[in-house]
Design a protein around this motif. Structure first.
Motif: not given
Length: 612
Positions: A55, A60, A69
């Motif tokens: 991630l 993110l 997302f």
């Protein structure tokens, strides 16, 4: 978020009606608040995994809202995360995909480069799988009351497992579940009262496991209220096993002793707690089995059976006529929809026709998204999908509650175990809604052309296998002008059939052994799931090549055009299922050949075996 009902432990305290009521209420609650549950599931997954490498790599940056997302994270296939998977498999324990330790890999029957895909999982996923299992019987009890008063005869098996170079187990999801304490030490529940002792299910020898499970099922034949296996193919294999071995089983029941071929001490001990000398039962079984016709054999031997519980959707639908024959037309029930990646949903109308089965996705299992599937003239595009989606396609993904009735979608999941916007490869059609949660028909596995059991062979793989096989024809100045394939389930186990039309330029006849070598070359080229089915599970029979007369594929084209196909757009199908087409091909066979032996197969991935 609605809580799953907890299982009560003591038989004396067990209030089945109350437990069923709570379970059904859980389904009501979780489907009524489907979008809120989905939002919370995504936030939970992203917040607990905020610091994982994957991630972070995509930027993110700890955000847990749906909009960020979807904007930042790409939609992926297995190949995109394979380097990360390989690192974990090799022993890297840093949080790459998931903040919780990867407890093992679940081997998917979808393949990557001829090997099983490795799906990461964590300990708590067993809880989620157990939750989905706990929903099945309370739903079923609404349609078939009294199932708690008897037993289920299920043929359940474990498959081989391997260890990755880093020491993690890699095994199929059902093997993982059956070997877990959730299954082995399950609390008292009249719905998980099976004729097969755990020891018979956990026996790794497939012959001993099948024999002992059938023996226990026959000994308790009056108590059996439902029968089943995971796949339709597995259940039919059990019936065929009974056809071959009923005389031995009768002998065991008559004398109260187990056949000496059953050598596993724990299996013998478990079976002996059930097996008692019963000449009357042995006579009854013999009188039923000795007859020429086995039509309705299930209801004859297990007279109180209410339904057959097997998966008959997707490629398993090819077994429906055989199951109907053996079961005298009692309902064929598909209860749940699951994969190695995640368990998904349940069938809330289990007595529907197999062709009408729809699964309600349980919103608490994972975060679901759906990629619209485009069809050309009603036929799904069979070309392999591009490796990655365009930005426009990424924006087309819709959430669970936003799918449209009658539309088809490819399933995309984000799981607690570290898959993010992962394309499962299943094509689903929206059939209806339970409250706010959609219900889906399973249409097909994307790009799969051949399947007998848990194997999945796509067109590209078949084409590559063909290339390897035709090399054997070169010395005879022969080539394959056209070919197609067929999954023949009229034999048990089923087997792959290839129809070849040859172009013969040489004058030397081709010996049968050369065609047999071609059969084996194809099998050696197919994926490890296929080869395991041939070698270890015995769930797939030897591959067959049928040579057809010259001009056969022209006849096939003429037939397709007579049904309305465009002559300009016609191309030879690489797999056929339509009965008249199969009949046409079979009517023009010149000769046929089978693979002379099993292909090579070892548990685990090739590169792991090379290290040993």
């Amino acid at each position: 978020m609605p809580e799953a009902p907890k299982t009560l432990v003591q038989p004396t305290d067990y209030n089945l009606a109350e437990k069923n009521k709570k379970t059904l209420q859980f389904i009501e609650d979780v489907t009524a608040k489907a979008d809120q549950v989905q939002k919370r599931v995504l936030a939970e997954i992203l917040s607990r995994n905020a610091n994982v490498e994957y991630l972070q790599r995509h930027g993110l940056d700890g955000q847990t809202d749906r909009e960020s997302f979807k904007k930042i994270m790409p939609v992926i296939k297995y190949e995109d995360i394979q380097p990360d998977i390989n690192r974990i498999a090799s022993g890297d324990t840093s949080p790459i995909l998931c903040s919780k330790p990867i407890s093992e890999f679940l081997t998917s029957s979808g393949t990557s480069g001829g090997e099983r895909k490795l799906m990461p999982t964590i300990e708590e996923e067993l809880e989620r799988r157990s939750l989905l299992y706990s929903l099945l019987m309370p739903v079923m009890s609404q349609f078939v009351p009294g199932l708690e008063k008897g037993k289920g005869m299920y043929f359940l098996f474990i498959k081989s497992e391997a260890k990755t170079p880093g020491g993690l187990l890699a095994r199929p999801v059902l093997t993982s579940y059956y070997k877990s304490y959730h299954f082995k030490e399950r609390p008292y529940d009249p719905y998980t009262n099976y004729t097969s002792p755990n020891e018979t299910i956990l026996c790794s020898d497939s012959y001993q496991s099948m024999y002992s499970q059938l023996l226990c099922g026959l000994c308790q034949n009056k108590e059996v209220l439902r029968v089943g296996a995971v796949f339709a193919s597995g259940f039919i294999r059990a019936i065929r096993f009974l056809e071959k071995h009923w005389a031995l089983l009768c002998k065991d029941i008559r004398t109260g002793t187990i056949n000496p071929q059953i050598t596993d001490p724990s299996v013998r001990e478990a079976v002996m707690k059930i097996l008692k000398p019963d000449p009357k039962l042995a006579d009854f079984i013999e009188n039923v089995c000795i007859k020429n016709s086995w039509q309705g054999i299930i209801t004859k031997l297990w007279p109180n059976t209410k339904y057959v519980d097997v998966i008959v959707t997707g490629t398993m639908s090819q077994y429906i006529p055989t199951l109907d024959y053996y079961s005298n037309g009692i309902p064929l029930v598909c209860t749940m929809y699951a994969s190695s990646e995640c368990y998904f949903g349940v069938n809330l109308n289990p007595l529907c026709k197999p062709s009408e089965v729809s699964y309600t996705l349980i919103p608490s299992m994972c975060y679901f998204e759906f990629l619209p599937v485009q069809r050309n003239n009603g036929v799904k595009n069979s070309r392999p999908a591009p490796k990655s989606l365009s930005e426009k396609e990424q924006q087309e993904l819709v959430d669970l509650v936003d799918v449209k009735l009658g539309k088809e979608y490819e399933l995309v999941v984000t799981t607690y175990a570290g898959l993010y916007r992962y394309r499962v490869g299943d094509v689903l059609r929206v059939a209806g809604f339970k409250n706010k949660a959609p219900q889906f028909n399973f249409i097909c596995r994307k790009n799969v052309v051949l399947s007998i059991d848990s194997d999945k062979t796509d067109e590209v793989e078949l084409q590559n296998a063909m290339k390897n096989a035709v090399n054997h024809l070169v010395p005879f100045d022969a080539t394959v002008a056209e070919y197609t394939s067929y999954a023949d389930t009229s034999t048990i186990p089923g087997h792959y059939v290839l129809f070849w039309e040859l172009n013969l330029k040489g004058s030397t006849p081709i010996p049968p052994s050369v065609f047999e070598d071609c059969c084996l070359a194809i099998e050696e080229s197919l994926n490890s799931v296929y080869r395991q089915g041939r070698v270890s599970d015995k769930s797939i029979g030897p591959l067959e090549i049928k040579i057809v007369e010259p001009g056969t594929f022209d006849k096939l084209m003429d037939y397709a055009i007579s049904l309305g196909a465009s002559i300009n757009q016609y191309k030879t199908p690489r797999c056929v299922k339509f009965a008249p087409v199969v009949e046409l091909l079979n009517s023009r066979i010149v000769s046929s050949y089978f693979s002379p032996k099993c292909p090579k197969w070892l548990p685990g991935h090739k590169q792991w075996n090379n290290q040993n």
